[in-house]
Design a protein around this motif. Structure first.
Motif, PDB file in Angstrom:
ATOM      1  N   PRO A  60      53.907  57.927  49.795  1.00  0.00           N
ATOM      2  CA  PRO A  60      53.117  56.706  49.983  1.00  0.00           C
ATOM      3  C   PRO A  60      53.078  55.912  48.686  1.00  0.00           C
ATOM      4  CG  PRO A  60      51.989  58.616  50.905  1.00  0.00           C
ATOM      5  CD  PRO A  60      53.145  59.138  50.122  1.00  0.00           C
ATOM      6  N   VAL A  61      53.233  54.592  48.788  1.00  0.00           N
ATOM      7  CA  VAL A  61      53.294  53.763  47.585  1.00  0.00           C
ATOM      8  C   VAL A  61      52.211  52.692  47.619  1.00  0.00           C
ATOM      9  CG1 VAL A  61      55.749  54.163  47.212  1.00  0.00           C
ATOM     10  CG2 VAL A  61      55.035  52.207  48.593  1.00  0.00           C
ATOM     11  N   ALA A  62      51.968  52.103  46.459  1.00  0.00           N
ATOM     12  CA  ALA A  62      51.012  51.010  46.309  1.00  0.00           C
ATOM     13  C   ALA A  62      51.456  50.172  45.124  1.00  0.00           C
ATOM     14  CB  ALA A  62      49.604  51.551  46.081  1.00  0.00           C
ATOM     15  N   ASP A  63      50.959  48.933  45.070  1.00  0.00           N
ATOM     16  CA  ASP A  63      51.414  48.011  44.020  1.00  0.00           C
ATOM     17  C   ASP A  63      50.354  47.737  42.967  1.00  0.00           C
ATOM     18  OD1 ASP A  63      49.638  46.348  45.334  1.00  0.00           O
ATOM     19  OD2 ASP A  63      51.194  45.244  46.401  1.00  0.00           O
ATOM     20  N   GLY A  64      49.311  48.577  42.926  1.00  0.00           N
ATOM     21  CA  GLY A  64      48.235  48.376  41.968  1.00  0.00           C
ATOM     22  C   GLY A  64      46.944  47.938  42.633  1.00  0.00           C
ATOM     23  N   GLY A  65      47.039  47.386  43.831  1.00  0.00           N
ATOM     24  CA  GLY A  65      45.858  46.967  44.568  1.00  0.00           C
ATOM     25  C   GLY A  65      45.182  48.122  45.279  1.00  0.00           C
ATOM     26  N   ASP A  66      44.340  47.808  46.267  1.00  0.00           N
ATOM     27  CA  ASP A  66      43.622  48.869  46.961  1.00  0.00           C
ATOM     28  C   ASP A  66      44.610  49.825  47.635  1.00  0.00           C
ATOM     29  OD1 ASP A  66      43.939  46.382  48.340  1.00  0.00           O
ATOM     30  OD2 ASP A  66      42.879  47.174  50.043  1.00  0.00           O
ATOM     31  N   GLY A  67      44.347  51.100  47.497  1.00  0.00           N
ATOM     32  CA  GLY A  67      45.232  52.145  47.991  1.00  0.00           C
ATOM     33  C   GLY A  67      46.042  52.805  46.890  1.00  0.00           C
ATOM     34  N   VAL A  76      45.163  57.183  36.874  1.00  0.00           N
ATOM     35  CA  VAL A  76      45.396  55.968  37.651  1.00  0.00           C
ATOM     36  C   VAL A  76      44.023  55.458  38.072  1.00  0.00           C
ATOM     37  CG1 VAL A  76      46.387  54.991  39.752  1.00  0.00           C
ATOM     38  CG2 VAL A  76      47.675  56.698  38.446  1.00  0.00           C
ATOM     39  N   VAL A  77      43.683  54.271  37.579  1.00  0.00           N
ATOM     40  CA  VAL A  77      42.382  53.669  37.866  1.00  0.00           C
ATOM     41  C   VAL A  77      42.624  52.390  38.666  1.00  0.00           C
ATOM     42  CG1 VAL A  77      40.292  52.640  36.861  1.00  0.00           C
ATOM     43  CG2 VAL A  77      41.368  54.628  35.764  1.00  0.00           C
ATOM     44  N   GLU A  78      41.909  52.253  39.765  1.00  0.00           N
ATOM     45  CA  GLU A  78      42.080  51.120  40.670  1.00  0.00           C
ATOM     46  C   GLU A  78      40.795  50.299  40.665  1.00  0.00           C
ATOM     47  OE1 GLU A  78      41.946  50.866  45.481  1.00  0.00           O
ATOM     48  OE2 GLU A  78      43.188  52.455  44.625  1.00  0.00           O
ATOM     49  N   MET A  79      40.868  49.069  40.188  1.00  0.00           N
ATOM     50  CA  MET A  79      39.637  48.285  40.068  1.00  0.00           C
ATOM     51  C   MET A  79      38.975  48.035  41.430  1.00  0.00           C
ATOM     52  SD  MET A  79      39.536  44.801  41.108  1.00  0.00           S
ATOM     53  CE  MET A  79      38.437  44.112  39.897  1.00  0.00           C
ATOM     54  N   ALA A  80      39.773  47.989  42.509  1.00  0.00           N
ATOM     55  CA  ALA A  80      39.201  47.745  43.834  1.00  0.00           C
ATOM     56  C   ALA A  80      38.249  48.856  44.266  1.00  0.00           C
ATOM     57  CB  ALA A  80      40.318  47.579  44.861  1.00  0.00           C
ATOM     58  N   GLU A  81      38.432  50.064  43.694  1.00  0.00           N
ATOM     59  CA  GLU A  81      37.523  51.171  44.006  1.00  0.00           C
ATOM     60  C   GLU A  81      36.092  50.856  43.580  1.00  0.00           C
ATOM     61  OE1 GLU A  81      37.620  54.689  44.973  1.00  0.00           O
ATOM     62  OE2 GLU A  81      39.363  54.074  46.137  1.00  0.00           O
ATOM     63  N   ALA A  82      35.949  50.090  42.495  1.00  0.00           N
ATOM     64  CA  ALA A  82      34.626  49.785  41.954  1.00  0.00           C
ATOM     65  C   ALA A  82      34.190  48.352  42.224  1.00  0.00           C
ATOM     66  CB  ALA A  82      34.624  50.024  40.438  1.00  0.00           C
ATOM     67  N   VAL A 107      45.170  46.531  39.414  1.00  0.00           N
ATOM     68  CA  VAL A 107      44.217  45.472  39.746  1.00  0.00           C
ATOM     69  C   VAL A 107      44.710  44.692  40.960  1.00  0.00           C
ATOM     70  CG1 VAL A 107      43.527  45.348  37.333  1.00  0.00           C
ATOM     71  CG2 VAL A 107      45.131  43.661  38.210  1.00  0.00           C
ATOM     72  N   GLY A 108      43.770  44.325  41.808  1.00  0.00           N
ATOM     73  CA  GLY A 108      44.064  43.615  43.043  1.00  0.00           C
ATOM     74  C   GLY A 108      42.968  43.905  44.046  1.00  0.00           C
ATOM     75  N   GLY A 109      42.840  43.056  45.045  1.00  0.00           N
ATOM     76  CA  GLY A 109      41.839  43.268  46.076  1.00  0.00           C
ATOM     77  C   GLY A 109      40.408  43.110  45.594  1.00  0.00           C
ATOM     78  N   SER A 110      40.198  42.296  44.556  1.00  0.00           N
ATOM     79  CA  SER A 110      38.874  42.207  43.945  1.00  0.00           C
ATOM     80  C   SER A 110      37.945  41.266  44.695  1.00  0.00           C
ATOM     81  CB  SER A 110      38.997  41.728  42.495  1.00  0.00           C
ATOM     82  OG  SER A 110      39.314  40.353  42.461  1.00  0.00           O
ATOM     83  N   ALA A 111      36.647  41.536  44.554  1.00  0.00           N
ATOM     84  CA  ALA A 111      35.615  40.636  45.064  1.00  0.00           C
ATOM     85  C   ALA A 111      35.170  39.657  43.991  1.00  0.00           C
ATOM     86  CB  ALA A 111      34.415  41.462  45.535  1.00  0.00           C
ATOM     87  N   THR A 112      35.742  39.772  42.805  1.00  0.00           N
ATOM     88  CA  THR A 112      35.189  39.180  41.585  1.00  0.00           C
ATOM     89  C   THR A 112      36.050  38.073  40.996  1.00  0.00           C
ATOM     90  OG1 THR A 112      36.339  40.881  40.327  1.00  0.00           O
ATOM     91  CG2 THR A 112      34.071  41.355  40.968  1.00  0.00           C
ATOM     92  N   THR A 113      35.401  37.198  40.222  1.00  0.00           N
ATOM     93  CA  THR A 113      36.110  36.200  39.424  1.00  0.00           C
ATOM     94  C   THR A 113      35.337  36.042  38.116  1.00  0.00           C
ATOM     95  OG1 THR A 113      36.671  35.086  41.518  1.00  0.00           O
ATOM     96  CG2 THR A 113      37.206  33.913  39.502  1.00  0.00           C
TER      97      THR A 113
END
Length: 383
Positions: A49-56, A93-99, A139-145
């Motif tokens: 399974p792969v991901a590009d840095g976003g959620d997952g 591996v840290v995914e910002m979308a997790e937080a 990073v990706g899938g963020s709720a933030t700006t």
């Protein structure tokens, strides 16, 4: 009768991303494997399974053998959330979308001006506490700006308003920023190899900046976009006073606009920037798996114009083509013509909508439909 591509396939590699809203990348791999084996029961199938840095991204790392670590951090609206990072040896591996991801918001609720990345900083700190000396920051899938201001604050930076009080959460509050001090940022970052993994190369501000391009996806009105873009430009200006011209240079750098500008915060921590899928394929061990494969199956929920700009299937197909391996793709919907697929290195795509044209039904029954699609691939390429 085969599609004419492969007469004998010893091993299939399934390296697909999630079908957003329907199946995780792990579930996609399971369903494709099941469908292939309905036609060729003894087929050797390897799944990655792969991901590009976003959620997952964390889930993909765990599926590849990393250990999952859960911590409680501050969510995008300020309430506690449970977030995970992945660790193998001293590589995290840290995914910002997790937080700080959109998926953490209640349905229909957006907070474009106030959502914070504070929890992403707490998640990075947890990875350091666990012994990480190399961090892939997806990073990706963020709720933030918020330009990564919340993340930096969680790591020890100080952002004050004209009254000497800490500025509030979110990008909107940065309009009132009067001073910035990064000297208190966790000193462990000086010795950490931090890599920003993103599928976007936008700068922080301007017409291609994070507020203009991605703000509307997070509920920002045109007025909000203007407010956020001005606040982020002001933020970068205050940082320039604090640390010098480097702040302005980084704001204009590719990747600074990733995930609502958290890319900018990461660059301020001396992160290097790399395309997310390219980096994740390295971390997940894609090259040796590709060497073992004769046919590669990739995919994601929607194969469209965005896919061609750094999304996982395009990265998988490019690497496979360079290795001389045939690639086919599975997807929920297909919005690319055959010539665009071919140019990306994908021989043929199999959308679920060929079997169920109604999008809602296709998404609801994605698992069984994907098994049927995979069986068709087996008949066309492995029969």
């Amino acid at each position: 009768m085969t599609d004419g591509a492969v007469t004998e396939v010893a091993r299939v590699l399934v390296a697909a991303d999630k079908f957003k809203g329907s199946l995780t990348a792990v579930q996609v791999a399971e369903r494709v494997t099941a469908g292939l084996r309905q036609v060729v029961p003894e087929l050797e199938v390897e799944t990655l399974p792969v991901a590009d840095g976003g959620d997952g991204t964390v889930a993909a790392a765990v599926a590849a053998g990393f250990e999952r670590h859960e911590v409680t951090v501050t969510g995008p609206l300020g309430a506690p959330v449970t977030a995970a990072f992945a660790l193998r040896g001293t590589t995290a591996v840290v995914e910002m979308a997790e937080a700080s991801g959109l998926q953490l918001l209640p349905a229909g609720v957006f907070a474009p001006l106030t959502a914070t990345t504070y929890g992403s900083g707490e998640l990075l700190r947890a990875a350091l506490d666990a012994g990480a000396t190399s961090i892939v920051f997806g990073v990706g899938g963020s709720a933030t700006t918020d330009g990564g201001a919340g993340m930096l604050a969680a790591l020890g930076a100080v952002f004050l308003d004209a009254d000497g009080a800490p500025v509030g959460p979110g990008g909107g509050a940065l309009a009132g920023l009067a001073s910035a001090d990064l000297t208190g940022v966790d000193p462990r970052f000086a010795a950490v190899d931090l890599v920003l993994a993103s599928d976007v190369d936008n700068p922080l501000t301007g017409p291609k900046g994070c507020a203009a391009v991605y703000g509307p996806q997070k509920g920002a009105t045109p007025e909000d976009v203007a407010t956020l873009d001005a606040a982020l430009a002001h933020y970068a200006g205050i940082l320039e006073k604090a640390i010098g011209p480097k702040a302005a240079e980084l704001a204009a750098s590719p990747g600074a606009g990733g995930a609502g500008g958290i890319g900018y915060g990461a660059l301020l921590l001396d992160a290097s920037f790399r395309p997310g899928i390219e980096l994740m394929l390295e971390v997940l061990g894609f090259a040796p798996a590709l060497e073992r494969a004769t046919l590669v199956i990739t995919g994601e929920g929607s194969l469209d114009e965005q896919t061609l700009h750094g999304k996982a299937p395009a990265g998988v197909a490019a690497a496979a083509r360079a290795a001389g391996k045939e690639v086919v793709a599975v997807c929920g919907r297909l919005a690319l013509p055959p010539e665009a697929l071919g140019a990306a290195g994908i021989r043929r795509a199999y959308p679920l909508t060929d079997l169920e044209p109604e999008p809602a039904k296709s998404m609801a029954n994605a698992g069984p439909l994907l098994e049927r699609v995979a069986a068709n691939i087996a008949r066309d390429f492995l029969g």
